[in-house]
Design an enzyme around this catalytic site. Structure first.
Site, mmCIF file in Angstrom:
data_model
loop_
_atom_site.group_PDB
_atom_site.id
_atom_site.type_symbol
_atom_site.label_atom_id
_atom_site.label_comp_id
_atom_site.label_asym_id
_atom_site.label_seq_id
_atom_site.Cartn_x
_atom_site.Cartn_y
_atom_site.Cartn_z
ATOM 1 N N GLN A 1 0.827 -1.207 0.000
ATOM 2 C CA GLN A 1 0.000 0.000 0.000
ATOM 3 C C GLN A 1 0.863 1.259 0.000
ATOM 4 O OE1 GLN A 1 -3.311 -1.998 2.814
ATOM 5 N NE2 GLN A 1 -3.697 0.160 2.540
ATOM 6 N N ARG B 1 -9.344 -0.336 7.276
ATOM 7 C CA ARG B 1 -10.207 0.614 6.609
ATOM 8 C C ARG B 1 -10.601 1.756 7.534
ATOM 9 N NH1 ARG B 1 -14.156 -1.148 1.937
ATOM 10 N NH2 ARG B 1 -14.575 0.857 1.044
ATOM 11 N N CYS B 2 -9.602 2.333 8.173
ATOM 12 C CA CYS B 2 -9.868 3.520 8.957
ATOM 13 C C CYS B 2 -8.576 4.284 9.060
ATOM 14 C CB CYS B 2 -10.390 3.188 10.346
ATOM 15 S SG CYS B 2 -9.151 2.597 11.481
ATOM 16 N N GLU C 1 -13.028 5.308 4.241
ATOM 17 C CA GLU C 1 -13.040 4.577 5.491
ATOM 18 C C GLU C 1 -14.177 4.945 6.413
ATOM 19 O OE1 GLU C 1 -9.162 5.857 6.108
ATOM 20 O OE2 GLU C 1 -8.279 4.100 5.174
#
Ligand code: FES
Ligand code: FES
Lengths: 806, 164
Positions: free
Chosen positions: A237, A384-385, A760
């Site tokens: 990522q 996802r935050c 997110e």
């Protein structure tokens, strides 16, 4: 229709710029199976690597015998810590300033830990060889409970640092303690709590879970002995950060390393960190002189790479009798597993958990986080935050509900009277953040109205009567959530990872015929960057989005950037994109003025061209300007039309949302059904509504999973109980509801295009909405707090404990 | 390990090769034939990323030995485009309705949808949701996948009617 006859609006529409529901350019490849994911890469002579992993959660490694494995035809090498030690690679730095064993160095600290790396001609031989490696272990006492880990007589987990009193984030107070992080004003907060009319106190647990992207982590490392150049394709990522880290730990000069992130099959935080598999593949390629592929299987993914959450959050919230919150106190016991491998900016060992005052105007607050080692897998990534924001959101949104119970108040009303008002922005929170913009009341009223909140409460009251009268066995829960996120890390002055400043970048080249290529330091894992960044450029440059190629993920060609996670691509790289485009436009203005034979200030921008002020028939389109930039000698200007921008944001962005979940719960079976889910998101300026809605659907489904059943559970021996997709809950299409999406738009005042980031929010705000629905269904029967995940068994237990089965 | 001879038809093309009896169909497709549309998400038949069509049935190719597929007719996502190379109806509807994000589940999902619409050309939303419950997606929340499949069914049916 020709250029001349089109209105400015028509010209703008034909660009497919910002705000357009542009179809994704990625999809033509993906729908035909023509994606190029890491496991699709096949190089001549490529070998396969596989790990021997520890079956024990805590054990001494007495001996490793790889003779039988090495004797198997097709096996090329077996690496152990002993082989890596001379290179100094048997340990590696983590993103959190700790270090982690690459291969077991004397002991193992969690089940599934990497012990040896087998390299063979094909997958099957590698798997056979893994079985042939004999490892002798001596079991040690296991600690999976972070509170137990801090007791004086708890076994020492990290013998390598047991006498070290100082960690990467300050003093350590126990051999299994990692750090203490304090924010806010303790004294003032405790005084408020002492003197308050009402104080609600509760322990909120956000359980351990895992991002579990559909594609697991993996890489292909290829060392070219002739050129001395190392190429690594992988599920990264943050490809540039990986390049720098690889260079620092391997000693290979950074220009001799090329990191490529091909298509990535979902990341959700799982692919931010550096894993032993990457290091071992690189070493194996150097040792064997051949490319080496390593791709973990699903069990390895769930057991060893980057878990998320695992926060025990003790909260106390004070209020006046009529519901004005006067103070918030929080202590977190954070279970980090065997190594501290959290992916947080260096100065924030608990991420941005200090956003835990949420959407509320809370005058004083205090937060203290203690990080602890246990015999569990390392990680602690932002699933996802944005860094630990999900935990913070869950904490405050549960505390609000608990306070509402304590006050005997409606939870929607309690929120309403405590929201930060529109006129208070920019708002300085008690724990140190400066919220950029917001209009919470408008969003909240819109949400309540959309679901007919009053009507739902009436229905619920009636349902309770019917339940009590024995007419139904189903209860109705109304789950509320309003949360402010903090994304877009971040200002380099306070955000770095391992010393790498968290800016991001974009480089744009306009071709002579007016099409363009843009390269960014970020990397898409499904967010559709190739589509949306072209839209930003289309609006900024007046070039149709379909004429713009967007490239990411190759460190040899893309400008340096810190990658994609924490919803930072749009806030940071999106801003860099706009800024680079504006540099181009500034030069284009001079060229246009020259071509039109007027002064620079006498032309103005109009969608896709510069026009002479007051004389719109005289203009030069961006296309004409591009051609002239390359092919006409313009006095005082260099030829060409390109620009690069490195954007260091002045502040984070603060998107917010209002979610409402209506859930039916069967008291006798614990089964649940989401009857309605309304999601209002405010992510500032909207670049592609289609993609935003898709992100919201996906994030909410992850939130549904986490709240309703997904966990990484351990038994007391440290065995992972949920290591396959049989036990690890991922909702199918069958139990996933349809979501209603809605929005308000409060642009970020400090962002060049006003965008705040969205990927997110739904995971962050969704979890409390689902969980609060479960709690709300049982509120009338005395439920205050029940830990997630709310699977059928645990819901049944709630009902049982409340005596509802009698 | 000794190898066995296998012969099968993949996307209309006859292929043969030698494979260990324990070799899984997914590995044969991906590694021997270079057909990398079907993906590996779990290798335990839970995720459906490896879904292919085998003799008119959806199968998870991580749970089928290639030896079992001997003589079979296999269709993967690569075989679902129109003869002229343009996107097939289901593929096109996935694009139009934003039925994919990272794209990792997509080949399996589309291959499953293809078979589902053969089995039931007129599914209700419930039937679509049930019919694809063996295929996991981590990105989309399914809402747009379901929409895409419903839209594909409508278009395929309209085309059929027009042809009759
Ligand atoms: S890889 Fe076959 S079902 Fe998951
Ligand atoms: S689109 Fe990513 S898993 Fe479905």
């Amino acid at each position: 229709m020709t250029d001349q006859t089109m209105t400015p609006e028509e010209r703008a529409a034909s660009l497919e710029g910002m705000g357009c529901r542009r179809k994704r350019v990625e999809d033509v490849r993906f729908t035909q199976g023509k994606g190029n994911y890491v496991d699709d890469i096949k190089l001549p002579g490529m070998l396969f690597g596989a790990f021997v992993r520890s079956p024990y959660a805590h054990a001494r490694v007495k001996s490793i015998n790889a003779d039988a494995a090495k004797a198997l035809p097709g096996v090329v090498a077996v690496l152990t810590a002993e082989d890596l030690a001379p290179l100094g690679l048997h340990w590696m730095p983590t993103l959190a300033g700790d270090k982690q064993m690459v291969l077991a160095d004397g002991k193992v600290l969690f089940q599934g830990q990497e012990v040896a790396f087998v390299v063979a001609e094909d997958r099957y031989t590698a798997a056979d060889a893994v079985e042939l490696v004999e490892v002798e272990y001596e079991e040690l006492p296991v600690v999976t409970d972070p509170f137990r880990a801090l007791e004086p007589d708890a076994p020492v987990l990290r013998e390598d640092i047991k006498d070290q009193k100082e960690g990467a984030h300050g003093p350590r107070k126990h051999h299994n303690h990692i750090f203490t992080w304090e924010q806010g004003d303790r004294e003032a907060t405790e005084k408020v709590l002492e003197e308050a009319d009402v104080v609600a106190e509760e322990m909120i647990y956000y359980h351990r879970t895992h991002p579990c992207p559909l594609e697991t982590c993996g890489c292909v490392a290829s060392m070219d002995k002739v050129t001395g150049k190392l190429t690594v394709w992988g599920t990264f990522q943050a490809p540039h950060a990986i390049r720098t880290v690889v260079s620092l730990i391997s000693g290979i000069a950074e220009h001799n390393i090329r990191i490529i992130s091909p298509d990535i099959g979902g990341g959700f935080g799982n692919k931010v960190g550096a894993y032993p598999g990457y290091v071992c593949s690189v070493v194996a390629s150097i040792v064997t002189g051949r490319p080496v592929k390593w791709v973990e299987n699903r069990m390895e993914n769930l057991m060893s790479t980057a878990f998320a959450r695992d926060y025990w959050m003790k909260g106390r919230i004070a209020a006046t009798k009529d519901g004005r919150i006067t103070g918030l106190w929080c202590h977190v016991t954070a279970d980090h597993g065997g190594f501290d491998a959290c992916a947080d900016p260096t100065k924030f060992p608990a991420g941005f958990f200090n956003i835990c005052t949420g959407s509320y105007d809370i005058p004083v607050a205090y937060l203290c986080v203690d990080g602890v080692y246990t015999n569990k897998a390392p990680g602690g990534v932002a699933y996802r935050c944005s860094f630990r924001v999900t935990e913070a959101a869950y904490f405050i949104e549960r505390m609000i509900e608990v306070l509402a119970i304590e006050l005997g108040m409606d939870a929607a009303e309690l929120r309403r009277i405590n929201f930060i008002r529109k006129d208070q922005f920019p708002y300085k929170s008690a724990l140190g953040w400066e919220y950029d913009s917001g209009d919470y009341h408008t969003a909240w009223e819109k949400a309540l109205k959309a679901v007919d909140y009053e009507g739902l409460r009436r229905e619920q009251a009636q349902r309770i009567e019917e339940f009590k009268a024995g007419k139904t066995r189903k209860l109705l829960g109304i789950g509320l959530s309003h949360f402010t996120e903090i994304v877009g890390a971040g200002p380099v002055k306070n955000c770095d990872i391992l010393g790498l400043g968290m800016f991001d970048s974009c480089e744009i080249r306009i071709h002579p015929t007016g099409s363009a290529i843009a390269r960014l330091g970020t990397i898409s894992q499904g967010q559709g960057h190739a589509t949306t960044f072209a839209q930003i450029l289309a609006s900024e440059l007046g070039i149709p989005a379909s004429d713009i190629t967007v490239e990411e993920g190759d460190t040899d060609t893309a400008p340096y950037g810190l990658g994609t996670y924490g919803s930072r691509s749009t806030p940071v790289a999106g801003a860099a994109t706009a800024m680079a485009a504006r540099k181009i436009r500034a030069k284009a203005q001079m060229i246009a003025a020259y071509l039109l034979e007027v002064h620079d200030d006498d032309v103005e921008w109009d969608v896709d061209r510069f026009v002479v002020k007051g004389n719109p028939e005289r203009f030069k389109t961006m296309k004409e300007i591009a051609f002239a930039a390359y092919n006409q000698a313009i006095p005082g200007l260099e030829p060409g039309l390109e620009a690069v921008s490195y954007y260091d944001p002045p502040n984070m962005t603060y998107p917010f949302r209002a979610y409402i979940c209506v859930m039916e719960i069967d008291v006798d079976t614990g089964e649940w059904q989401v009857r309605q889910f309304y999601a209002l998101d405010d992510c500032g300026t909207r670049i592609n509504p289609m993609i935003i809605e898709g992100q919201v659907h996906g994030g909410l489904t992850e939130a549904l999973a986490i709240a309703m059943g997904q966990e990484i559970a351990y038994d007391e021996m440290g065995n992972v109980k949920t290591g396959t997709l049989m036990d690890f809950f991922i909702p199918t299409a069958w139990e996933t509801p349809n979501y209603i999406t809605d929005h308000t738009v409060t642009p970020s005042p400090h962002h060049p295009i006003g965008a705040k980031g969205v990927g997110e929010s739904p995971n962050v705000g969704g979890v409390p909405a689902f969980s609060n629905a479960v709690h709300d269904a049982f509120r009338a029967f005395g439920l205050r707090q029940a830990h997630m995940p709310h699977d059928h068994w645990r819901i049944w237990q709630i009902a049982e404990n409340l005596g509802l089965h009698a | 390990m000794s190898k066995t001879h296998v012969k099968l038809k993949v996307n209309g093309r006859e292929v043969e090769g030698l494979a260990e009896p324990r070799m899984l169909l997914i590995h044969f497709l991906r590694e021997e034939l270079g057909i990398t549309g079907p993906h590996i998400g779990c290798e335990t038949s839970h995720c459906g990323a490896c879904t292919v069509d085998m003799d008119g049935r959806s199968v998870k190719s991580c749970t089928v030995f290639v030896a079992q597929a001997n003589g079979a007719e296999i269709t993967t996502v690569e075989g679902l485009a129109n003869p002229d190379g343009s996107l097939g109806v289901i593929q096109e509807k996935f694009r139009e309705h934003h039925g994919l994000q990272c794209g990792f589940c997509t080949p399996g999902m589309i291959t499953r949808a293809h078979r589902l619409l053969q089995e039931n050309p007129n599914p209700t939303e419930e039937e679509v949701r049930f019919g694809i419950a063996g295929n996991l997606c981590r990105c989309t929340g399914y809402q747009n996948i379901v929409k895409a499949i419903m839209a594909a069914a409508a278009e395929l049916n309209a085309a059929k009617e027009a042809a009759e």
